[in-house]
Design a protein around this motif. Structure first.
Motif, short mmCIF file in Angstrom:
data_model
loop_
_atom_site.label_atom_id
_atom_site.label_comp_id
_atom_site.label_asym_id
_atom_site.label_seq_id
_atom_site.Cartn_x
_atom_site.Cartn_y
_atom_site.Cartn_z
N UNK A 158 1.40 5.21 -10.97
CA UNK A 158 2.36 4.16 -10.62
C UNK A 158 3.75 4.77 -10.41
N UNK A 159 4.15 5.69 -11.28
CA UNK A 159 5.46 6.31 -11.16
C UNK A 159 5.58 7.08 -9.85
N UNK A 160 4.56 7.84 -9.50
CA UNK A 160 4.59 8.60 -8.25
C UNK A 160 4.65 7.65 -7.05
N UNK A 161 3.93 6.57 -7.13
CA UNK A 161 3.93 5.57 -6.06
C UNK A 161 5.34 5.00 -5.87
N UNK A 162 6.00 4.63 -6.97
CA UNK A 162 7.35 4.07 -6.90
C UNK A 162 8.33 5.09 -6.35
N UNK A 211 7.66 -0.28 15.32
CA UNK A 211 6.82 -1.43 15.64
C UNK A 211 5.52 -1.05 16.31
N UNK A 212 5.56 0.00 17.16
CA UNK A 212 4.36 0.40 17.88
C UNK A 212 3.47 1.36 17.09
N UNK A 213 4.11 2.26 16.36
CA UNK A 213 3.33 3.35 15.75
C UNK A 213 3.09 3.19 14.26
N UNK A 214 3.86 2.34 13.59
CA UNK A 214 3.78 2.31 12.12
C UNK A 214 3.12 1.05 11.58
N UNK A 215 2.45 0.29 12.42
CA UNK A 215 1.79 -0.90 11.92
C UNK A 215 0.75 -0.56 10.86
N UNK A 216 -0.07 0.46 11.16
CA UNK A 216 -1.10 0.87 10.21
C UNK A 216 -0.47 1.43 8.94
N UNK A 217 0.65 2.15 9.12
CA UNK A 217 1.33 2.72 7.96
C UNK A 217 1.83 1.62 7.03
N UNK A 218 2.47 0.60 7.61
CA UNK A 218 2.97 -0.50 6.79
C UNK A 218 1.82 -1.24 6.11
N UNK A 219 0.70 -1.36 6.82
CA UNK A 219 -0.46 -2.01 6.21
C UNK A 219 -0.93 -1.22 4.99
N UNK A 220 -0.95 0.10 5.10
CA UNK A 220 -1.37 0.94 3.98
C UNK A 220 -0.40 0.82 2.81
N UNK A 221 0.90 0.82 3.11
CA UNK A 221 1.90 0.74 2.05
C UNK A 221 1.79 -0.60 1.31
N UNK A 222 1.72 -1.69 2.07
CA UNK A 222 1.62 -3.01 1.45
C UNK A 222 0.33 -3.13 0.63
N UNK A 223 -0.78 -2.62 1.21
CA UNK A 223 -2.05 -2.66 0.47
C UNK A 223 -1.97 -1.82 -0.80
N UNK A 224 -1.30 -0.68 -0.72
CA UNK A 224 -1.14 0.15 -1.92
C UNK A 224 -0.35 -0.56 -3.00
N UNK A 225 0.70 -1.26 -2.60
CA UNK A 225 1.49 -2.01 -3.58
C UNK A 225 0.64 -3.10 -4.25
N UNK A 226 -0.15 -3.81 -3.43
CA UNK A 226 -1.01 -4.86 -3.98
C UNK A 226 -2.02 -4.27 -4.95
N UNK A 227 -2.62 -3.13 -4.59
CA UNK A 227 -3.62 -2.49 -5.44
C UNK A 227 -3.00 -2.08 -6.78
N UNK A 228 -1.81 -1.48 -6.71
CA UNK A 228 -1.15 -1.05 -7.95
C UNK A 228 -0.76 -2.25 -8.81
N UNK A 229 -0.20 -3.27 -8.18
CA UNK A 229 0.30 -4.42 -8.94
C UNK A 229 -0.85 -5.23 -9.56
N UNK A 230 -1.94 -5.38 -8.84
CA UNK A 230 -3.06 -6.18 -9.36
C UNK A 230 -4.00 -5.39 -10.25
N UNK A 231 -3.90 -4.06 -10.22
CA UNK A 231 -4.79 -3.24 -11.05
C UNK A 231 -6.24 -3.36 -10.64
N UNK A 232 -6.46 -3.49 -9.33
CA UNK A 232 -7.84 -3.67 -8.85
C UNK A 232 -8.72 -2.50 -9.26
N UNK A 233 -8.18 -1.32 -9.23
CA UNK A 233 -8.84 -0.13 -9.78
C UNK A 233 -7.75 0.85 -10.14
#
Length: 309
Positions: A91-95, A132-154
């Motif tokens: 979590x610390x490294x992620x932040x 907007x053109x090139x980083x859509x997937x990147x933003x999706x990964x970042x947001x998904x990573x935040x959700x995974x960390x916050x919810x403790x899915x694994x």
């Protein structure tokens, strides 16, 4: 324990200070080299142009050194904390990675602003289009990573099976009783963009976070029980009731809760039938190890009963 921890923290602080000093010296040397090149090696008509961008050069050097310092410091601190708590270290490294990206963007915005509103507006528009053109997937990964960390899915250390339609698996010919078509392994790390998984075969999978958020995650370590099925061909001369009693006696194991044997027909021959052994095992038990035990005992009992005929 606390003494060793104190020594470890002391070494970590000394190492970080030395790295900071070294990088600061490198930054100064790079800037001095740039100034000497501008004044002594570049033609006079180019000198004024390059000096006009002197603030940009200094900003780039500062941002680069700052980014390296934050990244390396965060990595070392998170690795140290992971030795005691892998979840908090991750979590610390992620932040810290998130803070690093935000700081770099702010520094670049401040640098462009020094050239006036028109340059800043043009640069902001260009960067916005590129992002907007090139980083859509990147933003999706970042947001998904935040959700995974916050919810403790694994979390790191969990043994999971990842089932997702995006990745196909070439199935082996041996029947596996309808096992999920997924990848099984241990979560090694969760970064800003990816989740690292060490498979049971030793391969290291790097899976995008948005895929992990969308996937079906089967937690192997927290299952309340495991149902294991094994099949073996048995001569029809062996009474299935006798076979079942013998296999139940042989599988008296603390990890096994119950054993049941079913009889299935075999179309290839009338001289044999198929014994389907269903075992309900403790959720913490290794399923493959239990299945190996069941098949070994089944073969031994089949051979012993066959000799008695």
């Amino acid at each position: 324990m606390s003494g060793n921890a104190g020594v470890g923290i002391g070494r970590l602080i000394v190492r970080l200070l030395l790295e900071w000093i070294l990088l600061a010296i490198i930054g100064v040397l790079v800037y001095v080299l740039y100034i000497n090149i501008v004044f002594y090696l570049i033609p006079a008509n180019w000198k004024s142009i390059l000096l006009a961008y002197d603030s940009v050069v200094r900003s780039v050097i500062i941002v680069t050194i700052g980014a390296v310092l934050v990244w390396d410091t965060g990595r070392r601190i998170s690795d140290y904390i992971s030795g005691y708590d892998r979840v908090r270290g991750t979590v610390l490294k992620f932040v810290l990675d998130t803070v690093l990206i935000v700081a770099i963007l702010i520094a670049l915005a401040v640098t462009f602003e020094k050239f006036g509103l028109s340059v800043a507006a043009f640069s902001g528009t260009a960067v916005g289009i590129i992002v907007g053109l090139a980083a859509q997937q990147t933003l999706s990964n970042v947001i998904a990573g935040i959700v995974i960390i916050m919810t403790g899915r694994y979390k790191p250390g969990d043994r999971v099976t990842i089932v997702n339609w995006r990745y196909g698996i070439t199935r082996v010919m041996y029947p596996h009783e309808g096992l999920p078509n997924g990848f099984t392994g241990i979560i090694r790390n969760i970064t800003l963009m990816f989740t690292e998984v060490v498979s049971d075969s030793g391969w290291v999978y790097t899976v995008p976070n948005y895929v992990m958020l969308d996937a079906l995650i089967i937690h192997r370590d927290v299952a309340p029980f495991k149902r294991i099925r094994a099949r073996i061909d048995v001569p029809s001369s062996i009474d299935p009731w006798v076979f079942e009693e013998r296999i139940k006696e042989a599988l008296r194991d603390g990890r096994i809760k119950s054993v049941r044997v079913k009889v299935g027909e075999t179309w290839q021959s009338t001289n044999i039938y198929q014994a389907i052994i269903e075992v309900l095992a403790d959720g913490r038990a290794d399923g493959e190890e239990i299945k190996d035990l069941v098949l070994r005992e089944a073969v031994r009992i089949r051979n012993e009963l066959g000799k008695q005929q």
